[in-house]
Design an enzyme around this catalytic site. Structure first.
Site, PDB file in Angstrom:
ATOM      1  CB  CYS A  81      16.020  71.080  96.338  1.00  0.00           C
ATOM      2  SG  CYS A  81      14.862  69.956  95.559  1.00  0.00           S
ATOM      3  CG  HIS A 111      11.690  78.659 100.769  1.00  0.00           C
ATOM      4  ND1 HIS A 111      11.478  77.786 101.810  1.00  0.00           N
ATOM      5  CD2 HIS A 111      12.703  78.119 100.041  1.00  0.00           C
ATOM      6  CE1 HIS A 111      12.319  76.769 101.713  1.00  0.00           C
ATOM      7  NE2 HIS A 111      13.080  76.939 100.655  1.00  0.00           N
ATOM      8  CG  ASN A 142      16.763  76.677 103.325  1.00  0.00           C
ATOM      9  OD1 ASN A 142      17.154  75.529 103.387  1.00  0.00           O
ATOM     10  ND2 ASN A 142      15.572  77.000 102.878  1.00  0.00           N
ATOM     11  CG  ASP A 202      14.792  73.520 102.069  1.00  0.00           C
ATOM     12  OD1 ASP A 202      15.444  72.700 101.414  1.00  0.00           O
ATOM     13  OD2 ASP A 202      14.331  74.562 101.580  1.00  0.00           O
TER      14      ASP A 202
END
Ligand code: COA
Ligand code: ZN
Length: 310
Positions: free
Chosen positions: A238, A205, A247, A15
């Site tokens: 993303c 997440h 994140n 990610d």
């Protein structure tokens, strides 16, 4: 009551890197994963076996996994379809993660499939997982809200979970892909999932897009959830969702958990060293906060401050 122990999955090289424009050389990615391992991480989502045209940064997935498959931690990777599953098994992953969006618009931008098509695409992946003895996990993206459609009903998330569980998934991650969640919302979505599917192991997440990342973890802890995903230095986002950012940051998360008396098995100073290495490699300041000041127990020599103040 909080769990006494939490498992953190490091997603920094997946990610974290997937939206980076400049290709990070394969040997650097491998070094980062070795650094995470040395810091004590036991589960690492190393890369994605997706179309290299969709995510050019992760075109070296096979080489990365081949280099780290035997270094210790459980190595997981995202797979969108049977082609990805075959590549992942051949490279030697321990776990494959299929990912389904909770909204149609995110599904079409992320996977070029409707939600139904994406769930149907899990079937051959599940078959490959069964035949090869690789663990199959699933993640639901935009489970706490979609950047195109807004709120996602908890009933929709739960219904997708029902279909994934029927396909034999081992555990389920709820992804807050664009940082829409807040603690009350975490309670609502996870509460519903835990009620409807008491036997499934949940992982959360979060992205820190709106500064809610760690308080959302706290909400998850209060529900007894003991698995979280995060990226070193707070890297991430993303490429298929506008405004997506990092994140939650692994070192910041480990610090919060240790201050709460929750065990993670992760060496904070070693983790900070890898995060700084990632910052140097990418050539810019990354969002992680703990790597600036260090944990509160790290004291600074007063002379250096006097000199700096003048
Ligand atoms: N690995 C490698 N190549 C793949 C692949 C995979 N898992 N899946 C498809 N491809 C290749 C096909 O072979 C085809 O190549 P060709 O044109 O040279 O023949 C090309 O990609 C297009 O395949 P197609 O099945 O038509 O896929 P698509 O263009 O509709 O894209 C996905 C669908 C799912 C493959 C693509 O959208 C994707 O990889 N998305 C990943 C998104 C992501 O990682 N998001 C971040 C996580 S939240
Ligand atoms: Zn994410």
């Amino acid at each position: 009551m909080h769990p006494s122990k939490v498992q953190i999955t490091e997603v920094g090289t997946r990610d974290g890197l997937q939206s980076e424009k400049t290709f990070v050389p394969t040997d650097r990615k491998i070094e980062f994963i070795k650094g995470f391992t040395a810091a004590g991480l036991q589960r690492i989502e190393a890369t994605s076996f997706v179309s290299p045209r969709a995510v050019p940064q992760l075109a070296d997935a096979s080489e990365v996994v081949a280099a780290v498959r035997d270094i210790g931690p459980t190595i997981a990777a995202l797979v969108p379809n049977a082609k990805g599953a075959m590549r992942a098994v051949e490279a030697g992953v321990d776990e494959m993660v299929v990912f389904i969006s909770a909204s149609e618009s995110h599904s079409s931008t992320n996977l070029n499939m409707t939600v139904d098509q994406a769930i149907a695409a899990v079937e051959p992946v599940a078959e490959i997982a069964r035949q090869s003895g690789v663990v199959l996990r699933a993640a639901i993206a935009v489970a706490f809200g979609c950047p195109f459609e807004g709120d996602v009903p908890t009933s929709t998330v739960s219904a997708i979970a029902t279909r994934l569980i029927a396909l034999g998934i081992d555990s389920l991650t709820l992804g807050d892909t664009t940082g829409m969640a807040s603690p009350r919302h975490v309670e609502a979505v996870c509460g519903r999932l835990l009620t409807d599917h008491p036997d499934i192991r949940l992982t959360l997440h979060f992205h820190n897009t709106r500064g809610m990342g760690l308080v959302n973890v706290l909400a998850g802890l209060r529900l007894g959830i003991d698995q979280y995903e995060s990226a070193a230095a707070g890297l991430g986002g993303c490429p298929f969702a506008a405004g997506a950012t990092g994140n939650i940051c692994t070192e910041d998360l480990v610090y919060m958990l240790s201050e709460l008396g929750i065990e993670t098995g992760i060496d904070l100073e070693a983790m900070i060293r890898v995060a700084k290495e990632m910052e140097r490699c990418l050539g810019r300041s990354l969002p992680g906060q703990l790597m600036r000041a260090g944990p509160r127990t790290r004291l600074h020599p007063i002379e250096s401050v006097r000199r700096a103040v003048g």
